[in-house]
Design a protein around this motif. Structure first.
Motif, PDB file in Angstrom:
ATOM      1  N   GLY A  62     -13.858 188.356 -42.156  1.00 20.71           N
ATOM      2  CA  GLY A  62     -14.337 187.866 -43.443  1.00 20.71           C
ATOM      3  C   GLY A  62     -13.375 186.898 -44.101  1.00 20.71           C
ATOM      4  O   GLY A  62     -13.796 185.880 -44.675  1.00 20.71           O
ATOM      5  N   PHE A  63     -12.062 187.175 -44.038  1.00 19.60           N
ATOM      6  CA  PHE A  63     -11.107 186.291 -44.699  1.00 19.60           C
ATOM      7  C   PHE A  63     -11.091 184.911 -44.050  1.00 19.60           C
ATOM      8  O   PHE A  63     -10.900 183.891 -44.724  1.00 19.60           O
ATOM      9  N   ALA A  64     -11.310 184.854 -42.722  1.00 20.72           N
ATOM     10  CA  ALA A  64     -11.351 183.566 -42.034  1.00 20.72           C
ATOM     11  C   ALA A  64     -12.595 182.781 -42.441  1.00 20.72           C
ATOM     12  O   ALA A  64     -12.534 181.556 -42.624  1.00 20.72           O
ATOM     13  N   ILE A  65     -13.710 183.458 -42.603  1.00 19.36           N
ATOM     14  CA  ILE A  65     -14.943 182.777 -43.029  1.00 19.36           C
ATOM     15  C   ILE A  65     -14.774 182.216 -44.433  1.00 19.36           C
ATOM     16  O   ILE A  65     -15.181 181.087 -44.728  1.00 19.36           O
ATOM     17  N   GLY A  66     -14.154 182.995 -45.320  1.00 20.11           N
ATOM     18  CA  GLY A  66     -13.907 182.503 -46.676  1.00 20.11           C
ATOM     19  C   GLY A  66     -12.984 181.304 -46.682  1.00 20.11           C
ATOM     20  O   GLY A  66     -13.235 180.304 -47.378  1.00 20.11           O
ATOM     21  N   HIS A  67     -11.899 181.388 -45.925  1.00 18.23           N
ATOM     22  CA  HIS A  67     -10.955 180.267 -45.821  1.00 18.23           C
ATOM     23  C   HIS A  67     -11.656 179.032 -45.269  1.00 18.23           C
ATOM     24  O   HIS A  67     -11.546 177.935 -45.826  1.00 18.23           O
ATOM     25  N   ARG A  68     -12.385 179.223 -44.181  1.00 20.74           N
ATOM     26  CA  ARG A  68     -12.986 178.089 -43.489  1.00 20.74           C
ATOM     27  C   ARG A  68     -14.035 177.388 -44.347  1.00 20.74           C
ATOM     28  O   ARG A  68     -14.117 176.151 -44.351  1.00 20.74           O
ATOM     29  N   ALA A  69     -14.823 178.172 -45.063  1.00 21.94           N
ATOM     30  CA  ALA A  69     -15.886 177.575 -45.879  1.00 21.94           C
ATOM     31  C   ALA A  69     -15.309 176.630 -46.921  1.00 21.94           C
ATOM     32  O   ALA A  69     -15.879 175.559 -47.196  1.00 21.94           O
ATOM     33  N   LEU A  70     -14.186 177.003 -47.515  1.00 22.33           N
ATOM     34  CA  LEU A  70     -13.545 176.128 -48.492  1.00 22.33           C
ATOM     35  C   LEU A  70     -12.789 174.997 -47.815  1.00 22.33           C
ATOM     36  O   LEU A  70     -12.834 173.844 -48.268  1.00 22.33           O
ATOM     37  N   ALA A  71     -12.098 175.293 -46.725  1.00 26.74           N
ATOM     38  CA  ALA A  71     -11.269 174.282 -46.064  1.00 26.74           C
ATOM     39  C   ALA A  71     -12.072 173.077 -45.611  1.00 26.74           C
ATOM     40  O   ALA A  71     -11.640 171.928 -45.779  1.00 26.74           O
ATOM     41  N   VAL A  72     -13.258 173.311 -45.024  1.00 30.69           N
ATOM     42  CA  VAL A  72     -14.027 172.183 -44.498  1.00 30.69           C
ATOM     43  C   VAL A  72     -14.557 171.309 -45.629  1.00 30.69           C
ATOM     44  O   VAL A  72     -14.762 170.104 -45.436  1.00 30.69           O
ATOM     45  N   ALA A  73     -14.780 171.911 -46.802  1.00 22.62           N
ATOM     46  CA  ALA A  73     -15.200 171.115 -47.954  1.00 22.62           C
ATOM     47  C   ALA A  73     -14.024 170.329 -48.522  1.00 22.62           C
ATOM     48  O   ALA A  73     -14.147 169.138 -48.851  1.00 22.62           O
ATOM     49  N   LEU A  74     -12.861 170.966 -48.625  1.00 17.39           N
ATOM     50  CA  LEU A  74     -11.680 170.276 -49.137  1.00 17.39           C
ATOM     51  C   LEU A  74     -11.280 169.102 -48.243  1.00 17.39           C
ATOM     52  O   LEU A  74     -10.706 168.113 -48.719  1.00 17.39           O
ATOM     53  N   SER A  75     -11.593 169.198 -46.958  1.00 18.14           N
ATOM     54  CA  SER A  75     -11.253 168.121 -46.037  1.00 18.14           C
ATOM     55  C   SER A  75     -11.892 166.801 -46.445  1.00 18.14           C
ATOM     56  O   SER A  75     -11.328 165.726 -46.227  1.00 18.14           O
ATOM     57  N   ASP A  76     -13.078 166.863 -47.054  1.00 17.52           N
ATOM     58  CA  ASP A  76     -13.727 165.638 -47.513  1.00 17.52           C
ATOM     59  C   ASP A  76     -12.971 165.010 -48.676  1.00 17.52           C
ATOM     60  O   ASP A  76     -12.915 163.781 -48.807  1.00 17.52           O
ATOM     61  N   LEU A  77     -12.379 165.830 -49.546  1.00 15.20           N
ATOM     62  CA  LEU A  77     -11.547 165.286 -50.623  1.00 15.20           C
ATOM     63  C   LEU A  77     -10.299 164.630 -50.030  1.00 15.20           C
ATOM     64  O   LEU A  77      -9.861 163.572 -50.489  1.00 15.20           O
ATOM     65  N   ALA A  78      -9.721 165.274 -49.015  1.00 12.89           N
ATOM     66  CA  ALA A  78      -8.537 164.713 -48.366  1.00 12.89           C
ATOM     67  C   ALA A  78      -8.827 163.323 -47.814  1.00 12.89           C
ATOM     68  O   ALA A  78      -7.993 162.414 -47.913  1.00 12.89           O
ATOM     69  N   ALA A  79     -10.011 163.149 -47.235  1.00 10.20           N
ATOM     70  CA  ALA A  79     -10.372 161.868 -46.643  1.00 10.20           C
ATOM     71  C   ALA A  79     -10.474 160.758 -47.681  1.00 10.20           C
ATOM     72  O   ALA A  79     -10.340 159.577 -47.344  1.00 10.20           O
ATOM     73  N   MET A  80     -10.710 161.120 -48.938  1.00 13.97           N
ATOM     74  CA  MET A  80     -10.792 160.138 -50.014  1.00 13.97           C
ATOM     75  C   MET A  80      -9.450 159.913 -50.702  1.00 13.97           C
ATOM     76  O   MET A  80      -9.337 159.074 -51.598  1.00 13.97           O
ATOM     77  N   GLY A  81      -8.431 160.691 -50.312  1.00 11.20           N
ATOM     78  CA  GLY A  81      -7.137 160.592 -50.973  1.00 11.20           C
ATOM     79  C   GLY A  81      -7.104 161.288 -52.313  1.00 11.20           C
ATOM     80  O   GLY A  81      -6.277 160.973 -53.173  1.00 11.20           O
ATOM     81  N   ALA A  82      -7.981 162.273 -52.510  1.00  8.93           N
ATOM     82  CA  ALA A  82      -8.097 162.958 -53.793  1.00  8.93           C
ATOM     83  C   ALA A  82      -7.270 164.232 -53.826  1.00  8.93           C
ATOM     84  O   ALA A  82      -7.061 164.883 -52.798  1.00  8.93           O
TER      85      ALA A  82
END
Length: 325
Positions: A62-82
């Motif tokens: 469960g903790f990996a699913i929670g981490h992953r769900a947020l991480a993949v979304a945050l990756s899009d912010l990273a791509a914008m330099g945000a």
């Protein structure tokens, strides 16, 4: 299991003090949230949905699913330099998947731990969302800020720019292959890359003033490079031997399949960037200070398309059938 609103209050709300400290005028508990972006900043918003047995295995911790769900979304912010600030999370939870209510509640507790821990690591406040019943699905909306006018996009690459990637590639595909073989040691480097990806937010901020174009690598290097090439109207020549392969990937898959995983495997969540050749050393130095590598893997050119790799390696992840980019 706890009722919907009790579950939200116990596991899925950020502390009030954390909300107040991060520009939240009105947070969880109302019909909507009120946020206060900083002056001189543009708001960057993205949403990502993770579905059980499509984006993650049903028997992942469960903790990996929670981490992953947020991480993949945050990756899009990273791509914008945000820089990340806030997120919303809609959790659809399948109660039938659990043997009893205690097991279900423990899963939610573990899931929330993974999600909130990553929030804390990236100064991100959970400001609202929704909880429903159904097949396990998680939609995360992330919101960040970037100084006005300097966000990285896919459309700025120029002929003559070099093509580079952060970190290593193929780890997501390698981790999935390991999981499918029955490996469950979550500390294995390849499983870490698949189930616990690290969004490159700091790298995005460091590169945003010098990269000419950027995007994150989620569907595979070649598939995502196709999007960048289309937006920038450039072609690309790649050097497959320069690809930085994830630790243990060649030992698991062999050299040929490891390279194919790096080209088209997906789930890497590294940054794909283009830079003027004279800026490479500066970019590498900035990322070295963060403990992150930046590897040049090719160059942009006038001839549309990609050279240097076989067309058989082009396929990346797509949810629906159709023409491959």
């Amino acid at each position: 299991m706890l009722a919907e609103f009790d579950l939200i209050r116990r596991y899925l709300m950020s502390p009030q003090e954390a909300q107040a400290a991060n520009g939240v005028a009105l947070g969880n508990g109302d019909d909507a949230t009120l946020l206060m972006p900083r002056a001189g900043q543009q708001l960057v918003v993205s949403v990502d949905t993770s579905v059980v047995d499509v984006h993650f295995p049903h028997d992942a911790p469960g903790f990996a699913i929670g981490h992953r769900a947020l991480a993949v979304a945050l990756s899009d912010l990273a791509a914008m330099g945000a820089a990340s600030r806030w997120c919303l999370m809609a959790l659809t939870l399948d109660q039938r998947a659990f043997v009893d209510k205690k097991v279900a509640e423990q899963w939610v507790s573990d899931y929330a731990r993974g999600f909130h821990t990553l929030c804390q690591q990236h100064a991100t406040t959970l400001v609202g969302g929704d909880v429903t019943s159904g097949a396990l699905t998680i939609s995360v909306t992330v919101m960040g800020e970037v100084p006005t006018g300097i966000a990285m996009t896919r459309s700025g690459a120029q002929v003559g720019d070099v093509i580079a990637v952060t970190g290593t590639l193929g780890g997501g595909a390698g981790g999935l292959a390991l999981w499918q073989k029955g490996e469950r040691d979550i500390t294995h480097p390849l499983l870490q890359r698949y189930l616990l990806p690290e969004p490159r937010l700091a790298a995005g901020v460091a590169l945003r003033s010098i990269a000419t174009a950027a995007m994150d690598i989620s569907d595979g290097l070649l598939a995502d490079l196709a999007h960048l090439r289309a937006a920038s109207h450039v072609g690309a020549t790649l050097e497959p031997e320069a690809l930085p392969l994830a630790e243990g990937l060649e030992q698991l898959l062999g050299q040929s399949d490891a390279r194919k995983a790096a080209l088209s495997g997906g789930d890497d969540y590294e940054l794909l960037v283009t830079l003027a050749p004279e800026d490479v050393a500066c970019a590498q130095a900035r990322l070295a200070d963060l403990g992150i590598t930046l590897t040049v893997i090719g160059r942009c050119n006038e001839a549309l398309g990609v050279t240097g790799v076989s067309s058989a390696d082009y396929a990346g992840w797509q949810h629906f059938s159709g023409d491959t980019p």
